[in-house]
Scaffold this active site. Structure first.
Site, short mmCIF file in Angstrom:
data_model
loop_
_atom_site.label_atom_id
_atom_site.label_comp_id
_atom_site.label_asym_id
_atom_site.label_seq_id
_atom_site.Cartn_x
_atom_site.Cartn_y
_atom_site.Cartn_z
N TRP A 47 19.04 5.07 11.48
CA TRP A 47 17.65 5.54 11.57
C TRP A 47 17.61 6.99 11.11
O TRP A 47 18.44 7.81 11.52
CB TRP A 47 17.22 5.42 13.03
CG TRP A 47 15.79 5.71 13.34
CD1 TRP A 47 14.74 4.82 13.29
CD2 TRP A 47 15.24 6.94 13.82
NE1 TRP A 47 13.58 5.44 13.68
CE2 TRP A 47 13.85 6.74 14.01
CE3 TRP A 47 15.77 8.21 14.08
CZ2 TRP A 47 13.00 7.74 14.47
CZ3 TRP A 47 14.92 9.21 14.53
CH2 TRP A 47 13.56 8.96 14.72
N HIS A 76 10.56 4.83 15.70
CA HIS A 76 9.94 4.20 14.54
C HIS A 76 9.10 5.22 13.77
O HIS A 76 8.43 6.07 14.36
CB HIS A 76 9.04 3.04 14.98
CG HIS A 76 8.42 2.30 13.83
ND1 HIS A 76 9.16 1.79 12.79
CD2 HIS A 76 7.11 2.01 13.54
CE1 HIS A 76 8.35 1.20 11.91
NE2 HIS A 76 7.10 1.33 12.34
N TRP A 77 9.16 5.12 12.44
CA TRP A 77 8.39 5.98 11.54
C TRP A 77 7.39 5.15 10.74
O TRP A 77 7.68 4.00 10.38
CB TRP A 77 9.30 6.67 10.52
CG TRP A 77 10.24 7.70 11.06
CD1 TRP A 77 11.58 7.55 11.27
CD2 TRP A 77 9.92 9.05 11.42
NE1 TRP A 77 12.13 8.72 11.74
CE2 TRP A 77 11.13 9.66 11.85
CE3 TRP A 77 8.75 9.80 11.43
CZ2 TRP A 77 11.19 10.98 12.28
CZ3 TRP A 77 8.81 11.13 11.86
CH2 TRP A 77 10.02 11.70 12.28
N ASP A 126 2.61 1.01 7.43
CA ASP A 126 3.61 0.79 8.48
C ASP A 126 4.50 -0.38 8.09
O ASP A 126 4.03 -1.51 7.95
CB ASP A 126 2.92 0.52 9.81
CG ASP A 126 3.86 0.58 11.01
OD1 ASP A 126 5.09 0.39 10.82
OD2 ASP A 126 3.38 0.80 12.12
N CYS A 146 12.95 2.29 8.68
CA CYS A 146 11.55 2.73 8.66
C CYS A 146 11.37 4.10 8.00
O CYS A 146 10.42 4.32 7.24
CB CYS A 146 10.96 2.74 10.08
SG CYS A 146 11.94 3.65 11.29
#
Length: 210
Positions: free
Chosen positions: A26, A102-103, A119, A160
């Site tokens: 991540w 989460h991005w 998204d 993400c």
């Protein structure tokens, strides 16, 4: 020891930050912040009067700013009133620091007076993106619709941040060539995302040598 690998504009990347690009990891706010700095200073420098890239830290601050006065201190120097497109990385952290798990990408478009949310996890960040949009809407002093746009989907739990970087890059390239932000979803595949990880890693190593 976690030595500095690259100092670029306002970004500082350490070895541990850069290592995130080379594996199934991540991405943190330092890597995304660097990518946005690179877009502004190099890749899309020709769009500097029309496009603004907001850092992850400032985007998170906007989400939790307690007053319009507090918000103005950060936003007024960015001259948002003169920008056509404003890109903001959104994370799902529930406090004022960047982080979370989460991005996603929020885009303000002045020409269509619209917030568009991209998204890679089916709107998982919608609540956080809407909160940022609401804060900016008050600052912009106009009613701005919020739209969930179709985005290429991640196939794992860690890509993400790369989708945020790649979506922003593709949208800006579309602005540069076509004059409006269009996302070529068919191009941004999991294979493309993996290749882009390698390209960003190589770019950082090259800049570090320079």
């Amino acid at each position: 020891m976690d030595p500095v690998v690259l100092s670029f504009q306002d970004s500082l990347l350490r070895r541990s930050d850069v290592a995130l690009l080379s594996g199934p990891h991540w991405l943190n706010d330092q890597v995304i912040g660097f990518a946005f700095e690179y877009f502004a200073a190099e890749r899309f420098k020709s769009l500097s009067e029309k496009v603004c890239f907001i850092s992850p830290e400032v985007a998170q601050f906007i989400k939790y700013a307690s007053s319009q006065e507090e918000l103005a201190v950060f936003l007024e120097p960015l001259s948002l009133a003169t920008r056509q497109w404003v890109f903001l990385p959104v994370n799902d952290n529930a406090n004022q620091t960047a982080g979370g798990s989460h991005w996603s990408l929020l885009l303000y478009q002045r020409d269509t007076s619209q917030f568009t949310h991209f998204d890679s996890q089916n709107g998982g960040n919608a609540l956080h993106a809407r909160r940022i949009a609401a804060k900016l809407e008050a600052f912009l002093a106009e009613k701005v619709p919020f739209v969930e746009e179709q985005s290429p989907s991640q196939q794992n739990s860690f890509d993400c941040g790369m989708y945020v970087i790649c979506n922003a890059e593709a949208l800006c390239e579309s602005v540069r060539v076509e004059g409006c932000p269009l996302l070529p979803a068919q191009i941004i595949t999991p294979t493309y995302i993996t290749r882009k990880r390698t390209e960003w890693y190589s770019l950082i190593q090259r800049l570090a040598k320079e």
